[in-house]
Design a protein around this motif. Structure first.
Motif, PDB file in Angstrom:
ATOM      1  N   GLU A   1       0.832  -1.209   0.000  1.00  7.98           N
ATOM      2  CA  GLU A   1       0.000   0.000   0.000  1.00  7.98           C
ATOM      3  C   GLU A   1       0.862   1.253   0.000  1.00  7.98           C
ATOM      4  OE1 GLU A   1      -3.666  -2.044   2.537  1.00  7.98           O
ATOM      5  OE2 GLU A   1      -2.061  -0.938   3.555  1.00  7.98           O
ATOM      6  N   ALA A   2       1.921   1.243   0.803  1.00 12.00           N
ATOM      7  CA  ALA A   2       2.809   2.410   0.857  1.00 12.00           C
ATOM      8  C   ALA A   2       3.481   2.658  -0.488  1.00 12.00           C
ATOM      9  CB  ALA A   2       3.859   2.222   1.954  1.00 12.00           C
ATOM     10  N   ALA A   3       3.879   1.579  -1.172  1.00  6.96           N
ATOM     11  CA  ALA A   3       4.523   1.726  -2.482  1.00  6.96           C
ATOM     12  C   ALA A   3       3.596   2.382  -3.487  1.00  6.96           C
ATOM     13  CB  ALA A   3       4.966   0.355  -3.004  1.00  6.96           C
ATOM     14  N   ALA A   4       2.275   2.208  -3.284  1.00  9.73           N
ATOM     15  CA  ALA A   4       1.298   2.749  -4.225  1.00  9.73           C
ATOM     16  C   ALA A   4       0.763   4.115  -3.823  1.00  9.73           C
ATOM     17  CB  ALA A   4       0.122   1.772  -4.363  1.00  9.73           C
ATOM     18  N   LEU A   5       1.234   4.658  -2.726  1.00 11.45           N
ATOM     19  CA  LEU A   5       0.684   5.931  -2.236  1.00 11.45           C
ATOM     20  C   LEU A   5       1.250   7.147  -2.947  1.00 11.45           C
ATOM     21  CD1 LEU A   5      -1.122   7.295  -0.005  1.00 11.45           C
ATOM     22  CD2 LEU A   5       0.993   7.618   1.286  1.00 11.45           C
ATOM     23  N   HIS A   6       2.476   7.036  -3.449  1.00 15.90           N
ATOM     24  CA  HIS A   6       3.210   8.254  -3.803  1.00 15.90           C
ATOM     25  C   HIS A   6       2.741   8.921  -5.104  1.00 15.90           C
ATOM     26  CE1 HIS A   6       6.375  11.127  -3.407  1.00 15.90           C
ATOM     27  NE2 HIS A   6       7.039  10.712  -4.469  1.00 15.90           N
ATOM     28  N   ILE A   7       3.118   8.404  -6.252  1.00 17.01           N
ATOM     29  CA  ILE A   7       2.911   9.133  -7.504  1.00 17.01           C
ATOM     30  C   ILE A   7       1.433   9.323  -7.826  1.00 17.01           C
ATOM     31  CG2 ILE A   7       3.297   9.091  -9.999  1.00 17.01           C
ATOM     32  CD1 ILE A   7       5.962   7.723  -9.471  1.00 17.01           C
TER      33      ILE A   7
ATOM     34  N   GLY B   1      -7.066   6.444 -11.295  1.00 14.52           N
ATOM     35  CA  GLY B   1      -8.449   6.836 -11.053  1.00 14.52           C
ATOM     36  C   GLY B   1      -8.915   6.517  -9.647  1.00 14.52           C
ATOM     37  N   SER B   2      -8.538   5.351  -9.113  1.00 10.15           N
ATOM     38  CA  SER B   2      -8.978   4.981  -7.768  1.00 10.15           C
ATOM     39  C   SER B   2      -8.446   5.960  -6.728  1.00 10.15           C
ATOM     40  CB  SER B   2      -8.551   3.550  -7.445  1.00 10.15           C
ATOM     41  OG  SER B   2      -7.138   3.404  -7.454  1.00 10.15           O
ATOM     42  N   ALA B   3      -7.227   6.464  -6.927  1.00 10.36           N
ATOM     43  CA  ALA B   3      -6.675   7.470  -6.018  1.00 10.36           C
ATOM     44  C   ALA B   3      -7.499   8.745  -6.066  1.00 10.36           C
ATOM     45  CB  ALA B   3      -5.218   7.761  -6.375  1.00 10.36           C
TER      46      ALA B   3
ATOM     47  N   ARG C   1      -6.004   8.383   9.162  1.00 10.21           N
ATOM     48  CA  ARG C   1      -7.400   8.379   9.607  1.00 10.21           C
ATOM     49  C   ARG C   1      -8.313   7.535   8.718  1.00 10.21           C
ATOM     50  NH1 ARG C   1      -7.661  14.172   7.759  1.00 10.21           N
ATOM     51  NH2 ARG C   1      -9.245  14.322   6.115  1.00 10.21           N
ATOM     52  N   GLY C   2      -7.701   6.806   7.767  1.00  8.63           N
ATOM     53  CA  GLY C   2      -8.463   5.878   6.952  1.00  8.63           C
ATOM     54  C   GLY C   2      -9.225   6.503   5.805  1.00  8.63           C
ATOM     55  N   ALA C   3      -8.942   7.770   5.483  1.00 12.33           N
ATOM     56  CA  ALA C   3      -9.653   8.439   4.399  1.00 12.33           C
ATOM     57  C   ALA C   3      -9.151   7.992   3.033  1.00 12.33           C
ATOM     58  CB  ALA C   3      -9.511   9.956   4.535  1.00 12.33           C
ATOM     59  N   VAL C   4      -7.887   7.568   2.954  1.00 15.48           N
ATOM     60  CA  VAL C   4      -7.350   7.004   1.709  1.00 15.48           C
ATOM     61  C   VAL C   4      -6.606   5.717   2.045  1.00 15.48           C
ATOM     62  CG1 VAL C   4      -7.118   9.277   0.604  1.00 15.48           C
ATOM     63  CG2 VAL C   4      -5.140   8.255   1.742  1.00 15.48           C
ATOM     64  N   LYS C   5      -6.699   4.767   1.143  1.00 15.07           N
ATOM     65  CA  LYS C   5      -6.003   3.490   1.308  1.00 15.07           C
ATOM     66  C   LYS C   5      -5.849   2.897  -0.082  1.00 15.07           C
ATOM     67  CE  LYS C   5      -6.330  -0.956   3.789  1.00 15.07           C
ATOM     68  NZ  LYS C   5      -5.215  -0.763   4.737  1.00 15.07           N
ATOM     69  N   PRO C   6      -4.632   2.873  -0.624  1.00 18.03           N
ATOM     70  CA  PRO C   6      -4.447   2.369  -1.985  1.00 18.03           C
ATOM     71  C   PRO C   6      -5.082   0.994  -2.183  1.00 18.03           C
ATOM     72  CG  PRO C   6      -2.432   3.410  -1.235  1.00 18.03           C
ATOM     73  CD  PRO C   6      -3.360   3.368  -0.053  1.00 18.03           C
ATOM     74  N   LEU C   7      -5.803   0.875  -3.278  1.00 18.34           N
ATOM     75  CA  LEU C   7      -6.441  -0.389  -3.620  1.00 18.34           C
ATOM     76  C   LEU C   7      -5.412  -1.287  -4.301  1.00 18.34           C
ATOM     77  CD1 LEU C   7      -8.889  -2.250  -4.081  1.00 18.34           C
ATOM     78  CD2 LEU C   7      -9.345  -0.962  -6.186  1.00 18.34           C
ATOM     79  N   VAL C   8      -4.870  -2.227  -3.551  1.00 21.24           N
ATOM     80  CA  VAL C   8      -3.886  -3.161  -4.091  1.00 21.24           C
ATOM     81  C   VAL C   8      -4.638  -4.428  -4.497  1.00 21.24           C
ATOM     82  CG1 VAL C   8      -1.799  -4.498  -3.656  1.00 21.24           C
ATOM     83  CG2 VAL C   8      -2.042  -2.204  -2.678  1.00 21.24           C
TER      84      VAL C   8
ATOM     85  N   VAL D   1       1.270  -4.681  -7.433  1.00 22.35           N
ATOM     86  CA  VAL D   1       2.517  -4.381  -6.736  1.00 22.35           C
ATOM     87  C   VAL D   1       3.426  -5.614  -6.759  1.00 22.35           C
ATOM     88  CG1 VAL D   1       3.569  -3.696  -4.549  1.00 22.35           C
ATOM     89  CG2 VAL D   1       1.375  -2.716  -5.250  1.00 22.35           C
ATOM     90  N   ILE D   2       4.683  -5.380  -7.104  1.00 22.63           N
ATOM     91  CA  ILE D   2       5.692  -6.438  -7.128  1.00 22.63           C
ATOM     92  C   ILE D   2       6.394  -6.469  -5.776  1.00 22.63           C
ATOM     93  CG2 ILE D   2       7.682  -7.381  -8.352  1.00 22.63           C
ATOM     94  CD1 ILE D   2       5.092  -6.988 -10.043  1.00 22.63           C
TER      95      ILE D   2
END
Length: 330
Positions: free
Chosen positions: A118-124, A155-157, A294-301, A327-328
């Motif tokens: 999830e952290a790897a998908a948060l940035h860009i 789009g999900s972000a 606070r759980g408002a965003v959470k990357p959809l892996v 995610v790899i």
């Protein structure tokens, strides 16, 4: 160490090779990271094809963002070994490897609320969404946000960020499976573009969902027909944020149409903020971390793929058959 490398341009599945290469070493101001997760982005496929705006020398390792653990630090750095960070590696030495050396300035603390993938998908994707919706389009609570490719990584972000901002979100997807994903993400309305009559039908569906007003903000990573439909259903004083062209078709905007309908076309190249406003990038990371806490965003892996499956994963992202983030994890 093992790393995926591209020796010639072409489709990811054809040109990516898993090879043994020397371990990198951190120079001054750089950190050596053990890659814990590398997020697959559409630009990885464009890099393989040689179609991205940046063309690294061959051979190169794809992968533009990761979550990693610091294993060694070069002179002049302040980050301790064992620290978990998210980072953007410098091409040609990308994230699809077991070890990566990166500039300390291109690293940020990984949010504790998110696991490695999830952290790897948060940035860009989330930085792009935040800058596009807030800094460029000035999205306000109560406005209607239209997100194309709402079940995809980008789009999900935007869907999650739009909901966090108090907007009503309309998600456009391709197929019933992706429609279900968009609904789970929190879209107030989901439109399956395959179930409506082309550009006209999509625009009419958006207008019907908004009582004829149209969308105040459009977030478009697709281009092509998606952009054309957006111009037909954007509200008075609406803003269309151009994020990318996953359709492969770059639109030619009719500026006379923008004038007559009184809407704005906003380009977004998030990478430029790293050069022109790096403090804004770090402030955005702090905001995204708070939203994650606070759980408002959470990357959809949607998939966690072993290292050996990276080439196939990049190909499937390029083909548009995936949802959320792939995610790899070496």
């Amino acid at each position: 160490m093992k790393a995926w490398r591209v020796h010639e341009n072409g489709e990811p599945r054809d040109v990516m090779r898993l090879e043994e290469v020397p371990d990198p070493e951190p120079g001054p101001g750089r950190l050596l990271l053990r890659v814990r997760a590398a997020n697959v982005n559409f630009p990885d496929a464009l890099l393989c094809r040689g179609h991205y705006q940046v063309r690294p020398p061959l051979p190169f390792t794809p992968g533009v963002e990761l979550c990693g653990e610091v294993v060694a630090a070069g002179e002049g750095t302040a980050t301790a070994a064992g620290t978990r960070v998210i980072a953007q590696p410098d091409l040609p030495h990308g994230a699809l490897a077991e070890l990566v050396a990166v500039d300390e300035a291109r690293c940020a603390p990984a949010p504790k609320a998110l696991d490695d993938a999830e952290a790897a998908a948060l940035h860009i994707g989330y930085q792009t969404g935040w800058f596009g919706l807030h800094r460029r389009a000035r999205l306000q609570a109560g406005e209607t946000l239209l997100v194309h490719a709402a079940a995809g990584g980008v789009g999900s972000a935007a869907v999650q960020l739009g909901r966090a901002a108090g907007a009503k979100v309309i998600g456009v997807v391709g197929g019933p499976g992706k429609a279900a994903v968009a609904k789970e993400l929190g879209c107030d309305t989901v439109i399956d573009r395959r179930a409506v009559d082309g550009v006209k039908g999509l625009a009419e569906a958006v207008k019907e969902a908004t009582g004829g007003r149209g969308a105040d903000v459009v977030y478009d990573p697709v281009g092509g027909d998606a952009y054309t439909a957006s111009t037909k259903c954007v509200a008075f004083e609406g803003r269309i944020v151009v994020v990318g062209f996953a359709s492969g078709t770059i639109p030619a905007p009719g500026l006379n149409h923008a004038l007559v309908k009184n809407y704005a076309i906003l380009g977004l190249h998030w990478g430029l903020y790293n050069t022109h406003a790096p403090a804004a990038v770090r402030a955005c990371h702090d905001e995204l971390t708070a939203l994650a806490e606070r759980g408002a965003v959470k990357p959809l892996v949607s998939e966690r793929v072993p290292m050996e499956g990276a080439a196939d994963a990049v190909q499937r992202v390029a083909d548009g058959t995936t949802t959320g983030r792939v995610v790899i994890q070496p």
